[in-house]
Motif scaffolding. Sequence first.
Motif, short mmCIF file in Angstrom:
data_model
loop_
_atom_site.label_atom_id
_atom_site.label_comp_id
_atom_site.label_asym_id
_atom_site.label_seq_id
_atom_site.Cartn_x
_atom_site.Cartn_y
_atom_site.Cartn_z
N PRO A 70 0.83 -1.21 0.00
CA PRO A 70 0.00 0.00 0.00
C PRO A 70 0.86 1.26 0.00
CG PRO A 70 -0.85 -1.60 1.58
CD PRO A 70 0.47 -2.13 1.10
N THR A 71 0.42 2.27 -0.71
CA THR A 71 1.22 3.48 -0.92
C THR A 71 1.76 4.08 0.36
OG1 THR A 71 -0.02 4.04 -2.92
CG2 THR A 71 1.15 5.84 -1.85
N THR A 72 0.92 4.16 1.38
CA THR A 72 1.33 4.85 2.60
C THR A 72 1.65 3.90 3.75
OG1 THR A 72 -0.98 5.20 3.23
CG2 THR A 72 0.09 6.96 2.00
N LYS A 110 -1.22 -0.75 13.92
CA LYS A 110 -2.29 -1.03 12.96
C LYS A 110 -3.05 0.23 12.63
CE LYS A 110 -6.26 -4.05 12.14
NZ LYS A 110 -7.11 -5.15 12.68
N ALA A 111 -3.37 1.02 13.65
CA ALA A 111 -4.13 2.26 13.42
C ALA A 111 -3.33 3.25 12.59
CB ALA A 111 -4.52 2.89 14.77
N GLY A 112 -2.01 3.25 12.74
CA GLY A 112 -1.17 4.21 12.04
C GLY A 112 -0.60 3.72 10.73
N ASN A 113 -0.94 2.48 10.32
CA ASN A 113 -0.40 1.88 9.10
C ASN A 113 1.12 1.78 9.15
OD1 ASN A 113 -0.83 0.59 6.65
ND2 ASN A 113 -0.82 2.48 5.44
N LEU A 114 1.62 1.54 10.36
CA LEU A 114 3.06 1.34 10.55
C LEU A 114 3.40 -0.12 10.25
CD1 LEU A 114 5.87 2.34 11.51
CD2 LEU A 114 5.16 1.73 13.84
N GLY A 115 4.16 -0.35 9.20
CA GLY A 115 4.47 -1.70 8.77
C GLY A 115 5.72 -2.29 9.38
N GLY A 116 6.47 -1.48 10.13
CA GLY A 116 7.68 -2.00 10.77
C GLY A 116 8.76 -0.95 10.86
N GLY A 117 9.96 -1.39 11.24
CA GLY A 117 11.06 -0.45 11.39
C GLY A 117 12.29 -1.09 11.97
N PHE A 118 13.26 -0.25 12.25
CA PHE A 118 14.50 -0.65 12.89
C PHE A 118 14.26 -0.69 14.40
CE2 PHE A 118 15.82 0.77 8.82
CZ PHE A 118 17.11 0.34 8.56
N PHE A 119 14.36 -1.88 15.00
CA PHE A 119 14.18 -2.04 16.44
C PHE A 119 15.56 -1.99 17.08
CE2 PHE A 119 10.09 -3.12 15.03
CZ PHE A 119 9.22 -3.26 16.10
N ALA A 120 15.81 -0.91 17.82
CA ALA A 120 17.16 -0.64 18.33
C ALA A 120 17.47 -1.41 19.60
CB ALA A 120 17.33 0.85 18.57
N ILE A 121 18.62 -2.03 19.63
CA ILE A 121 19.22 -2.56 20.86
C ILE A 121 20.09 -1.42 21.41
CG2 ILE A 121 20.81 -4.27 21.82
CD1 ILE A 121 19.96 -6.05 19.37
N TRP A 122 19.71 -0.90 22.55
CA TRP A 122 20.40 0.27 23.12
C TRP A 122 20.66 0.01 24.60
CZ3 TRP A 122 18.50 4.08 26.71
CH2 TRP A 122 19.37 5.18 26.89
N ILE A 123 21.84 0.38 25.05
CA ILE A 123 22.23 0.18 26.45
C ILE A 123 21.89 1.44 27.24
CG2 ILE A 123 24.07 -0.55 27.99
CD1 ILE A 123 23.40 -2.48 25.59
N PRO A 124 20.93 1.37 28.16
CA PRO A 124 20.55 2.57 28.92
C PRO A 124 21.72 3.17 29.69
CG PRO A 124 18.92 0.83 29.21
CD PRO A 124 20.10 0.21 28.52
N THR A 125 21.66 4.47 29.88
CA THR A 125 22.67 5.16 30.67
C THR A 125 22.38 4.98 32.15
OG1 THR A 125 21.40 7.20 30.69
CG2 THR A 125 22.96 6.92 28.89
N ALA A 144 13.91 -9.38 0.73
CA ALA A 144 12.71 -10.14 0.39
C ALA A 144 11.82 -10.32 1.61
CB ALA A 144 13.10 -11.50 -0.19
N ASP A 145 12.42 -10.62 2.78
CA ASP A 145 11.65 -10.71 4.02
C ASP A 145 10.90 -9.41 4.28
OD1 ASP A 145 12.57 -13.26 4.57
OD2 ASP A 145 14.02 -12.63 6.10
N LEU A 146 11.61 -8.30 4.13
CA LEU A 146 11.03 -6.99 4.42
C LEU A 146 9.88 -6.68 3.48
CD1 LEU A 146 10.94 -4.28 5.83
CD2 LEU A 146 12.94 -3.56 4.51
N ARG A 147 10.08 -6.91 2.20
CA ARG A 147 9.03 -6.63 1.22
C ARG A 147 7.80 -7.50 1.50
NH1 ARG A 147 8.21 -4.06 -3.37
NH2 ARG A 147 10.36 -3.30 -3.43
N ASN A 148 8.02 -8.77 1.78
CA ASN A 148 6.89 -9.67 2.05
C ASN A 148 6.08 -9.20 3.25
OD1 ASN A 148 7.53 -11.36 -0.08
ND2 ASN A 148 8.74 -12.77 1.17
N CYS A 149 6.77 -8.76 4.30
CA CYS A 149 6.05 -8.26 5.48
C CYS A 149 5.22 -7.03 5.16
CB CYS A 149 7.04 -7.95 6.60
SG CYS A 149 7.72 -9.39 7.45
N LEU A 150 5.80 -6.11 4.42
CA LEU A 150 5.08 -4.88 4.08
C LEU A 150 3.88 -5.17 3.18
CD1 LEU A 150 8.09 -2.45 3.52
CD2 LEU A 150 6.53 -2.50 5.46
N GLU A 151 3.98 -6.23 2.37
CA GLU A 151 2.87 -6.59 1.51
C GLU A 151 1.75 -7.31 2.27
OE1 GLU A 151 4.69 -8.87 -1.59
OE2 GLU A 151 5.23 -7.09 -2.77
#
Length: 351
Positions: A3-5, A44-59, A115-122
């Motif tokens: 989907p476009t957006t 789901k409400a925001g049409n967010l299909g995914g992203g970079f999930f950061a591993i970050w060490i808290p200060t 390919a994994d990423l495209r399949n998920c977004l589709e």
Amino acid sequence: MIPTTRIFDGHNDVLTRTLKAGGVDAADKFLAGVKGHIDAPKAKAGNLGGGFFAIWIPTIEDLDDDLTLMEAPQYDIALPPATNPKNALQICMEETAILFRLEELGALKVCRNAADLRNCLENGTMAAIMHMEGAEAIDADLHALEVMYRAGLRSLGPVWSRPTIFGEGVPFRFPGSPDTGGGLTEAGTRLVRRCNELGIMIDLSHITEKGFWDVARLSDAPLVATHSNAHALCPHVRNLTDRQLKAIAESDGMVGVNFAAAFLREDGRMLSDVPLAQMLRHFDHLIYVLGEDRVGFGSDFDGAIVPREIGDASGLPNLVEAMRAHGYDDALLAKLCHENWLRVLQKTWGA
């Protein structure tokens, strides 16, 4: 067909938020809804299909205190000290386990190739890129890098805003230049070269300007800043100068627009009353310098104070509609929402 957006986003701190909320045992709450910017219902409400999930060490210090200090007209927050490597590795393992628990629950899929990423977004499955924000958990011999790559690590920032054995990060300072410290160390040079060999994307958000140019000279991959904005519009040290942006363009890389208020506002203050028109100024500037194929989203959800008109992931359609009203047509919206991330990741990963 995507989907476009459908939005793929360059940065979130869901894993750290979940760690603080109880770790792996708290992961199941993501499905029903949690206090924060991203969970399954909000996505789901925001049409967010995914992203970079950061591993970050808290200060050790309370980052919320730093966010309060950033409400002032000017500030210069000292860099936190380097993190203990053993502690960093333990937290890295905990946050990685949270990511895999979310996958086990069916909340997302860890994507290891384009390919994994495209399949998920589709198909509507949330796509997760395992990303490391600051390489504190990586040893100088890079043994941990090899293991994490095989676990699914596909993106890495050598530093967050503190020193590592690989280089230095910029402080939270306004106003200021990103030229705040030293560049890559010898270990940092080895890290960049091995990431290139493995196809791990190198994230230039948070690194000093000297470190940026060191990576630019060394790397044979597109230069990418997952969550940074235009220094010309907001002279915060976390933002990128036009000279840096032009180097990213020449490498055919890209930049994800950071939603953090302090990196959007002309006055550099971490206050949520940021009109969407100000966000669009950053999109316009980045598109002007980088070209429309090299700009995307890099929200920093769950790690920053974002514009009130967005609020959380469920408010993303407000931004998309503002972009459309601003004159961005469907072809450009598709590029900004997900196509540009797909392009640069496929070019970096080679598959």
